[in-house]
Enzyme design. Structure first.
Site, PDB file in Angstrom:
ATOM      1  N   ASP A 101       0.825  -1.211   0.000  1.00 11.94           N
ATOM      2  CA  ASP A 101       0.000   0.000   0.000  1.00 11.94           C
ATOM      3  C   ASP A 101       0.858   1.260   0.000  1.00 11.94           C
ATOM      4  O   ASP A 101       0.632   2.177   0.786  1.00 11.94           O
ATOM      5  CB  ASP A 101      -0.957  -0.011   1.201  1.00 11.94           C
ATOM      6  CG  ASP A 101      -1.828  -1.259   1.218  1.00 11.94           C
ATOM      7  OD1 ASP A 101      -1.275  -2.355   1.402  1.00 11.94           O
ATOM      8  OD2 ASP A 101      -3.041  -1.138   1.031  1.00 11.94           O
ATOM      9  N   ASP A 113      -1.627  -2.535  -4.019  1.00 11.80           N
ATOM     10  CA  ASP A 113      -1.925  -1.102  -3.951  1.00 11.80           C
ATOM     11  C   ASP A 113      -0.657  -0.282  -4.197  1.00 11.80           C
ATOM     12  O   ASP A 113       0.054   0.110  -3.268  1.00 11.80           O
ATOM     13  CB  ASP A 113      -2.590  -0.710  -2.628  1.00 11.80           C
ATOM     14  CG  ASP A 113      -4.053  -1.137  -2.578  1.00 11.80           C
ATOM     15  OD1 ASP A 113      -4.533  -1.713  -3.568  1.00 11.80           O
ATOM     16  OD2 ASP A 113      -4.704  -0.890  -1.555  1.00 11.80           O
ATOM     17  N   TYR A 115      -2.182   4.395  -6.172  1.00 11.97           N
ATOM     18  CA  TYR A 115      -3.355   5.145  -5.706  1.00 11.97           C
ATOM     19  C   TYR A 115      -3.752   6.244  -6.697  1.00 11.97           C
ATOM     20  O   TYR A 115      -4.317   7.265  -6.318  1.00 11.97           O
ATOM     21  CB  TYR A 115      -3.160   5.722  -4.293  1.00 11.97           C
ATOM     22  CG  TYR A 115      -3.201   4.640  -3.238  1.00 11.97           C
ATOM     23  CD1 TYR A 115      -2.099   3.810  -3.048  1.00 11.97           C
ATOM     24  CD2 TYR A 115      -4.335   4.420  -2.475  1.00 11.97           C
ATOM     25  CE1 TYR A 115      -2.133   2.790  -2.113  1.00 11.97           C
ATOM     26  CE2 TYR A 115      -4.368   3.404  -1.537  1.00 11.97           C
ATOM     27  CZ  TYR A 115      -3.270   2.595  -1.359  1.00 11.97           C
ATOM     28  OH  TYR A 115      -3.316   1.593  -0.439  1.00 11.97           O
ATOM     29  N   ASN A 130      -6.863  -3.716  -4.443  1.00  7.32           N
ATOM     30  CA  ASN A 130      -8.097  -3.110  -4.956  1.00  7.32           C
ATOM     31  C   ASN A 130      -7.811  -1.817  -5.715  1.00  7.32           C
ATOM     32  O   ASN A 130      -8.563  -1.460  -6.623  1.00  7.32           O
ATOM     33  CB  ASN A 130      -9.095  -2.864  -3.821  1.00  7.32           C
ATOM     34  CG  ASN A 130      -8.531  -2.047  -2.695  1.00  7.32           C
ATOM     35  OD1 ASN A 130      -7.471  -2.377  -2.159  1.00  7.32           O
ATOM     36  ND2 ASN A 130      -9.217  -0.980  -2.328  1.00  7.32           N
ATOM     37  N   HIS A 175      -3.694  -9.512  -0.933  1.00 10.89           N
ATOM     38  CA  HIS A 175      -3.894  -8.115  -0.560  1.00 10.89           C
ATOM     39  C   HIS A 175      -4.752  -7.961   0.700  1.00 10.89           C
ATOM     40  O   HIS A 175      -4.401  -7.248   1.619  1.00 10.89           O
ATOM     41  CB  HIS A 175      -4.506  -7.339  -1.722  1.00 10.89           C
ATOM     42  CG  HIS A 175      -4.588  -5.875  -1.432  1.00 10.89           C
ATOM     43  ND1 HIS A 175      -3.469  -5.103  -1.203  1.00 10.89           N
ATOM     44  CD2 HIS A 175      -5.647  -5.041  -1.276  1.00 10.89           C
ATOM     45  CE1 HIS A 175      -3.824  -3.864  -0.935  1.00 10.89           C
ATOM     46  NE2 HIS A 175      -5.142  -3.799  -0.968  1.00 10.89           N
ATOM     47  N   HIS A 178     -11.490  -2.233   7.039  1.00  9.35           N
ATOM     48  CA  HIS A 178     -11.527  -3.463   6.226  1.00  9.35           C
ATOM     49  C   HIS A 178     -11.727  -4.730   7.070  1.00  9.35           C
ATOM     50  O   HIS A 178     -11.320  -5.814   6.669  1.00  9.35           O
ATOM     51  CB  HIS A 178     -10.254  -3.613   5.385  1.00  9.35           C
ATOM     52  CG  HIS A 178     -10.037  -2.517   4.395  1.00  9.35           C
ATOM     53  ND1 HIS A 178     -11.025  -2.067   3.559  1.00  9.35           N
ATOM     54  CD2 HIS A 178      -8.939  -1.773   4.102  1.00  9.35           C
ATOM     55  CE1 HIS A 178     -10.550  -1.097   2.795  1.00  9.35           C
ATOM     56  NE2 HIS A 178      -9.296  -0.886   3.115  1.00  9.35           N
ATOM     57  N   VAL A 223      -4.963  -2.917   4.847  1.00 14.51           N
ATOM     58  CA  VAL A 223      -5.206  -2.139   6.066  1.00 14.51           C
ATOM     59  C   VAL A 223      -3.973  -1.276   6.323  1.00 14.51           C
ATOM     60  O   VAL A 223      -2.866  -1.800   6.441  1.00 14.51           O
ATOM     61  CB  VAL A 223      -5.458  -3.076   7.261  1.00 14.51           C
ATOM     62  CG1 VAL A 223      -5.719  -2.253   8.516  1.00 14.51           C
ATOM     63  CG2 VAL A 223      -6.625  -4.004   6.956  1.00 14.51           C
TER      64      VAL A 223
END
Ligand SMILES: [Fe+2]
Length: 459
Positions: A163, A190, A193, A227, A312, A322, A350
């Site tokens: 992330d 991720d 973004y 996602n 993920h 989440h 997360v």
């Protein structure tokens, strides 16, 4: 004091010790809460390399299952140029040549540059190669070292990042990882973004590619789809999921017998790494389900003792952010990973850090009511490492009380490393960004579940 009283006190102390050993830690560390803003478009980390049509966003990932191939990718912004990579053992001796392919895509009002992918094969293990591209316009040269040949006691150091995004915090995370010096990154999804910007501004895919180049041009990153890779936006007419991601970030899925780039495996040194797809079908009989069943049967712990699984969306997550999103996949696959004696399961999603005890929750059969995770020496350790520092900020709302499966949790940005020493021991360490890079905020020795399944779960 009588002997009985002393025994009684001893028993109380023992029980207290056991309870203390059992209780997880919610770190008292309190970071300063501040906005996490994307770095501005003119930030130096996003700088376009000088020279006409200079290759940019250079990145590499493994090209096969055993580390004798590498996929080199880059973007040319002005015109196609060529897709050739020259490579060899010294910067002035690039005697080998590979021809790549190129692609482009449109996304709403955006048209990508020319995205090149070049497959370098028949590489030697544990060998430094220099490589260059951009011939005819502006040539840029980089290097990588191939992973050592898979073998049971081959040491290797992974960076564990998730992330990441492209904020000032993301930049700290990447710098700290560079300082800690791993051989390859296991990235749990991720990336850019870009989809958090209006119209999924795909220029933010380009800035992310330029930002990450300083690491991923020099060592392979193993990609997991998150996602934020979906870029599914019917309101923009964009209904093909994963369009930017699949054009930009290939994976060696075919070499792994997979039919999609989102689930696959690689073997590096003494590790067998399985990448799962949280956002592709995984129910019974689906392609991913069928592939994973076969893949687990292919794992040979005598060659690659360490079985590591990436996904993920975490299966064990005690953050309200989440919460339980990974539950259906856990129900589908947890039994397989426990039976396979997986060592470590890494997830992101997360934006916080959490490490579990060795637990499983596989006894439940809808009638018996046994739905509580239980300590299980055969089970993997679950780590949520979605704390790379992206634009959405920190997830600082943990569920209370801390569930018994949760060993350590903290709402800070950071990264982790996994240093595999041999077939029996690996040192796992998490580093929070507020400390110096070398400071270990949470560290544990893991013993291998196949070769030395001892009780390593004491803190
Ligand atoms: Fe996510």
């Amino acid at each position: 004091m009588s002997l009985g009283a002393r025994r009684c006190l001893g028993l109380v102390a023992l029980l207290a010790g056991l309870l203390a050993a059992d209780a997880g830690v919610t770190s008292p560390y309190r970071r300063k809460l501040e906005a996490t803003a994307d770095m501005p478009l003119d930030a130096d980390v996003f700088r376009v390399p000088p020279g006409y049509n200079a290759p940019q966003q250079v990145h590499i990932t493994l090209g096969d299952q055993d580390g004798t191939a590498m996929i080199v990718s880059w973007v040319t912004p002005n015109e196609l140029g060529n897709s050739t990579v020259m490579y060899g053992g010294a910067p002035d001796k690039l005697e080998l040549r590979a021809e790549g392919v190129h692609t482009r895509y449109d996304y709403f009002n955006y048209t990508s540059g020319f995205i090149h992918h070049c497959f370098l094969k028949n590489l030697k293990h544990r060998t430094k190669y220099y490589y260059a591209m951009g011939f005819g316009h502006t040539v840029r040269t980089f290097w990588f070292t191939t992973p050592p040949k898979p073998g049971p006691d081959v040491p290797y150091k992974f960076g564990l990042i998730g992330d990441l995004g492209q904020t000032f915090d993301s930049n700290i995370t990447l710098s700290h990882y560079e300082e800690n010096g791993g051989d390859a990154v296991l990235f749990v999804g991720d990336l850019s973004y870009a989809d958090n910007h209006p119209l999924h501004d795909n220029n933010r895919w380009d800035t992310w590619g330029r930002f990450a180049e300083r690491s991923v041009a020099y060592q392979p990153w193993i990609w997991t789809a998150g996602n934020h890779e979906l870029d599914f936006a019917p309101e923009l007419g964009e209904t093909a999921p994963f369009k930017p991601f699949t054009h930009r970030y290939p994976t060696p899925h075919r070499a792994a017998g997979s039919t999609e780039p989102f689930w696959y495996s690689v073997r590096m040194a003494s590790a067998h790494v399985i990448v799962l797809a949280s956002y592709s079908a995984y129910g019974k009989y689906t392609p991913q389900w069928a592939w994973l069943q076969d893949e687990l049967a292919r794992v040979d712990r005598k060659v690659t003792p360490w079985l590591i699984v990436l996904m993920h969306s975490p299966w064990y997550n005690s953050n309200s952010y989440h919460y339980m999103e990974g539950e259906t996949m856990r129900v589908q696959f947890e039994r397989w990973l426990v039976d396979a004696r997986a060592d470590l399961v890494l997830a992101g999603h997360v934006h916080s850090y959490e490490r579990s005890h060795r637990v499983s929750n596989v006894a439940y059969d809808i009638i018996n009511g046994k739905s509580t995770p239980a300590r299980d020496a055969a089970a993997p350790v679950y780590v949520t490492i979605g704390d790379g520092g992206n634009i959405e900020g920190i997830a600082d709302n943990f569920t209370q009380p801390q569930p018994s499966y949760s060993a350590f949790r903290e709402a800070s940005f950071g990264h982790a490393t996994l240093e595999i020493k041999n077939r029996t021991h690996a040192y796992y360490a998490w580093h929070r960004n507020q400390d110096g890079a070398k400071v270990v905020a949470d560290g544990v020795w893991l013993t291998n579940r196949y070769w030395l399944p001892t009780q390593d779960d004491t803190n």
